[in-house]
Structure formats: C-alpha cells, structure tokens
Scaffold this motif. Sequence first.
Motif, PDB file in Angstrom:
ATOM      1  N   PRO A  65       0.784  -1.234   0.000  1.00 25.63           N
ATOM      2  CA  PRO A  65       0.000   0.000   0.000  1.00 25.63           C
ATOM      3  C   PRO A  65       0.818   1.288   0.000  1.00 25.63           C
ATOM      4  O   PRO A  65       0.567   2.184  -0.805  1.00 25.63           O
ATOM      5  CB  PRO A  65      -0.845  -0.122   1.282  1.00 25.63           C
ATOM      6  CG  PRO A  65      -0.057  -1.021   2.169  1.00 25.63           C
ATOM      7  CD  PRO A  65       0.657  -1.977   1.258  1.00 25.63           C
ATOM      8  N   SER A  66       1.781   1.409   0.897  1.00 26.57           N
ATOM      9  CA  SER A  66       2.504   2.675   1.031  1.00 26.57           C
ATOM     10  C   SER A  66       3.988   2.402   1.210  1.00 26.57           C
ATOM     11  O   SER A  66       4.426   1.938   2.268  1.00 26.57           O
ATOM     12  CB  SER A  66       1.968   3.472   2.231  1.00 26.57           C
ATOM     13  OG  SER A  66       2.662   4.696   2.376  1.00 26.57           O
ATOM     14  N   ALA A  67       4.766   2.670   0.169  1.00 24.06           N
ATOM     15  CA  ALA A  67       6.203   2.414   0.227  1.00 24.06           C
ATOM     16  C   ALA A  67       6.924   3.308  -0.768  1.00 24.06           C
ATOM     17  O   ALA A  67       6.340   3.746  -1.768  1.00 24.06           O
ATOM     18  CB  ALA A  67       6.507   0.942  -0.076  1.00 24.06           C
ATOM     19  N   THR A  68       8.185   3.568  -0.477  1.00 18.89           N
ATOM     20  CA  THR A  68       9.023   4.364  -1.367  1.00 18.89           C
ATOM     21  C   THR A  68      10.405   3.729  -1.449  1.00 18.89           C
ATOM     22  O   THR A  68      10.838   3.031  -0.531  1.00 18.89           O
ATOM     23  CB  THR A  68       9.175   5.817  -0.860  1.00 18.89           C
ATOM     24  OG1 THR A  68       9.653   5.800   0.496  1.00 18.89           O
ATOM     25  CG2 THR A  68       7.845   6.553  -0.915  1.00 18.89           C
ATOM     26  N   VAL A  69      11.104   3.981  -2.552  1.00 14.21           N
ATOM     27  CA  VAL A  69      12.462   3.487  -2.713  1.00 14.21           C
ATOM     28  C   VAL A  69      13.153   4.306  -3.798  1.00 14.21           C
ATOM     29  O   VAL A  69      12.533   4.677  -4.797  1.00 14.21           O
ATOM     30  CB  VAL A  69      12.472   1.985  -3.075  1.00 14.21           C
ATOM     31  CG1 VAL A  69      11.788   1.727  -4.418  1.00 14.21           C
ATOM     32  CG2 VAL A  69      13.884   1.426  -3.063  1.00 14.21           C
ATOM     33  N   LYS A  70      14.426   4.604  -3.583  1.00 15.33           N
ATOM     34  CA  LYS A  70      15.199   5.344  -4.579  1.00 15.33           C
ATOM     35  C   LYS A  70      15.438   4.459  -5.792  1.00 15.33           C
ATOM     36  O   LYS A  70      15.822   3.294  -5.669  1.00 15.33           O
ATOM     37  CB  LYS A  70      16.536   5.781  -3.987  1.00 15.33           C
ATOM     38  CG  LYS A  70      17.437   6.507  -4.965  1.00 15.33           C
ATOM     39  CD  LYS A  70      18.777   6.844  -4.322  1.00 15.33           C
ATOM     40  CE  LYS A  70      19.742   7.453  -5.336  1.00 15.33           C
ATOM     41  NZ  LYS A  70      21.074   7.736  -4.727  1.00 15.33           N
ATOM     42  N   LEU A 191      -3.962  -1.590   4.374  1.00 19.38           N
ATOM     43  CA  LEU A 191      -3.870  -2.838   5.126  1.00 19.38           C
ATOM     44  C   LEU A 191      -2.461  -2.908   5.712  1.00 19.38           C
ATOM     45  O   LEU A 191      -1.476  -2.727   4.970  1.00 19.38           O
ATOM     46  CB  LEU A 191      -4.103  -4.050   4.222  1.00 19.38           C
ATOM     47  CG  LEU A 191      -5.497  -4.235   3.626  1.00 19.38           C
ATOM     48  CD1 LEU A 191      -5.523  -5.481   2.740  1.00 19.38           C
ATOM     49  CD2 LEU A 191      -6.553  -4.339   4.716  1.00 19.38           C
ATOM     50  N   PRO A 192      -2.317  -3.125   7.017  1.00 23.46           N
ATOM     51  CA  PRO A 192      -0.977  -3.217   7.610  1.00 23.46           C
ATOM     52  C   PRO A 192      -0.120  -4.229   6.852  1.00 23.46           C
ATOM     53  O   PRO A 192      -0.524  -5.375   6.645  1.00 23.46           O
ATOM     54  CB  PRO A 192      -1.263  -3.681   9.041  1.00 23.46           C
ATOM     55  CG  PRO A 192      -2.640  -3.169   9.324  1.00 23.46           C
ATOM     56  CD  PRO A 192      -3.388  -3.295   8.022  1.00 23.46           C
ATOM     57  N   ASP A 208      -1.855  -7.943   6.889  1.00 20.75           N
ATOM     58  CA  ASP A 208      -2.956  -8.171   7.818  1.00 20.75           C
ATOM     59  C   ASP A 208      -4.254  -7.791   7.113  1.00 20.75           C
ATOM     60  O   ASP A 208      -4.538  -6.609   6.903  1.00 20.75           O
ATOM     61  CB  ASP A 208      -2.769  -7.325   9.079  1.00 20.75           C
ATOM     62  CG  ASP A 208      -3.829  -7.611  10.142  1.00 20.75           C
ATOM     63  OD1 ASP A 208      -4.814  -8.311   9.823  1.00 20.75           O
ATOM     64  OD2 ASP A 208      -3.682  -7.116  11.266  1.00 20.75           O
ATOM     65  N   ALA A 209      -5.037  -8.806   6.741  1.00 22.13           N
ATOM     66  CA  ALA A 209      -6.280  -8.563   6.002  1.00 22.13           C
ATOM     67  C   ALA A 209      -7.502  -8.451   6.901  1.00 22.13           C
ATOM     68  O   ALA A 209      -8.632  -8.394   6.425  1.00 22.13           O
ATOM     69  CB  ALA A 209      -6.504  -9.669   4.983  1.00 22.13           C
TER      70      ALA A 209
END
Length: 314
Positions: A65-70, A191-192, A208-209
């Motif tokens: 859901p929520s992530a970042t990466v160079k 969702l975690p 975790d659904a």
Amino acid sequence: MAKRTAVKNKPADGVNPRQPCPCGSGKRYKACHGGAGGGADVIVSRPFEGLAAEAELIALREFVPSATVKLPLKEGAREIVLATVLPMAAAGLVRADGTAFVGLQVQTRSGDLSRDLARAVQWALTAETGDALAVVGPDDGTNPGRLQDLLDPEATLSPELHPDFAWWLPPDNEPTGDVALSLERANAAILPTERLDAPGVHAAYWVDAGDKAHLRWVRPESEETLLAALARLSVRGELDLGEGSRYAGSFRAHGLLVPVWDLDRELHSSEWAPGAEALGKRLQDALTSLDTEPLTEPERRSRDGLRGRQITLR
C-alpha cells in the motif's frame, strides 16, 4: 490502377523480423514493434523482465500500500523516488521540497507498463518544484525507451514501508483542508503490511487482512517450474511456514506467480521470518532437484491441483 505500397518499419539493428520482439511481448518483431504502428497496443505480459528488481517492482505495483524506494538509475542529475501510489494516483510529482517521485499504481496508457514508467521518469528528471504529472500522455516522440534502459539491471530494491501517506508532504508540513481529507481517506484504506527480512527471502510481504494474515511472495521462476517445485514440497508435507500457516493458492501478476499462505494473525510479522527462510531453502532444493528428478505421479497430481488454486486479491 495505381499500385499500393506497403509501408513497414525498418528492422531494428540486429533484429530479424521473424525473431521475438526485444520488447518482451512474445510476438515476432515484424508483428510487434517492427510492424506498422510500432506495436503501440501490444500487451507486454512481463514488463520488468531482465531486472534483478523485477519481483519487488511487481509487489509494489500490485499489493504493497505505502512504500518508497530510490530508483537505481544508470545516470541522471536528479534522484528519483519510486512510490507505490501518489495523490490522485498521479504518474509523477515534485514535492514542495524538491523531491521527485514517480508512481507505480497508476492507470497505464499503453500495453507496456515499463515504457510508461520510463516516460514518467523522464518527466520527473526535468520537472520543477510543485509540478505534477496526472497521467503519462500520448507519445511525444522523445521515446526514453523502457525502464530496463534506465535502471541498473543488477540492482535490487529494499523499499521503505510506511504506516500511512504522510510522506506525500514534506517533513514538518501539516496538512489542512482538502489535503488533510485526502490523506485521511488514503490512510484508512491501508492494510498493515510488512516486508519479511530474512536471508534468501525477497519480495515476500506479510499482510494483515483483518480476519487473518497472509504471506504474499512474488517468485522469479517461470510458472511451470515453480508449480512443480511447490508440488514436490506439498507431497512431502513441507509447503508451509510452520504451525499456524497453510498454503492458500496463488495469483499471477505481470508474468510471475505469487504464492499466498494464510497465517495466524496473532503472531507478529517478524515471527514468520524464520519459517519463510526455511521454506525458501526447501523450495530452492526442490527447484534444483527438478533438473535430475522428474515429478512422480503423486507430484504431478499435486501440481495440477495447485494450478487450479487461483485466488483473487481483495
């Protein structure tokens, strides 16, 4: 009566018109990018093939859901951050502090997600602070190639996962009005999710659904090879991560198979890392054994059963 003249694209250097197209579509070059129209509508089923980061890119595109990466760019005067999703599902934006982002979870404008992402990266390299790219528009003739042309092919990705979308804004910037409302809605849909950290375990995510937890593991092997190895483990009773886990099925995503396990959600995500590491070793052994040991009849039946256990993400 005048003769009609067929107009064809010239073959790319070193590409035989009857050979597979370099774009990875699986079609012959003359029926794809070597034909009239250049293959603009051809669906590339495995857009990230050839990149060491292929499995992680698929996970970030499909379910993280929520992530970042160079991004590990081969060259470029600006750092570009790849994000799972940006405000309004934008293809790119430059935050108020000058940080440039491109988004993965966007509506594609062609049959090749890799080419669309390359064009978003091209835009982000020169965009100004505060600019946003809602969608990758029609081809303007600048053709940046594909993501494979821009990234270091051997580089892997270790994304930073976030519990919310606060990173949409620069640090110490408090959201107000519509921005605050948009953030609140986006955060409520998360969702975690945690990335499992263990030797030999890559692109494996605990999710975790609600009623249960899952492990979603993007695998780099071909579907048939992976199913055969999973079947071998299943017949041996070794297709799990330990007590409180069971194999649920798999789904396809951008040319790769993603096996899924149901997990006891009472256990913390980190507690599944040893089980995932052990399963990864058993799976690698099973993959290696396929070179010298054909599937037995029970294993073939198991493989056929596993092939039919397709699941749908919700």
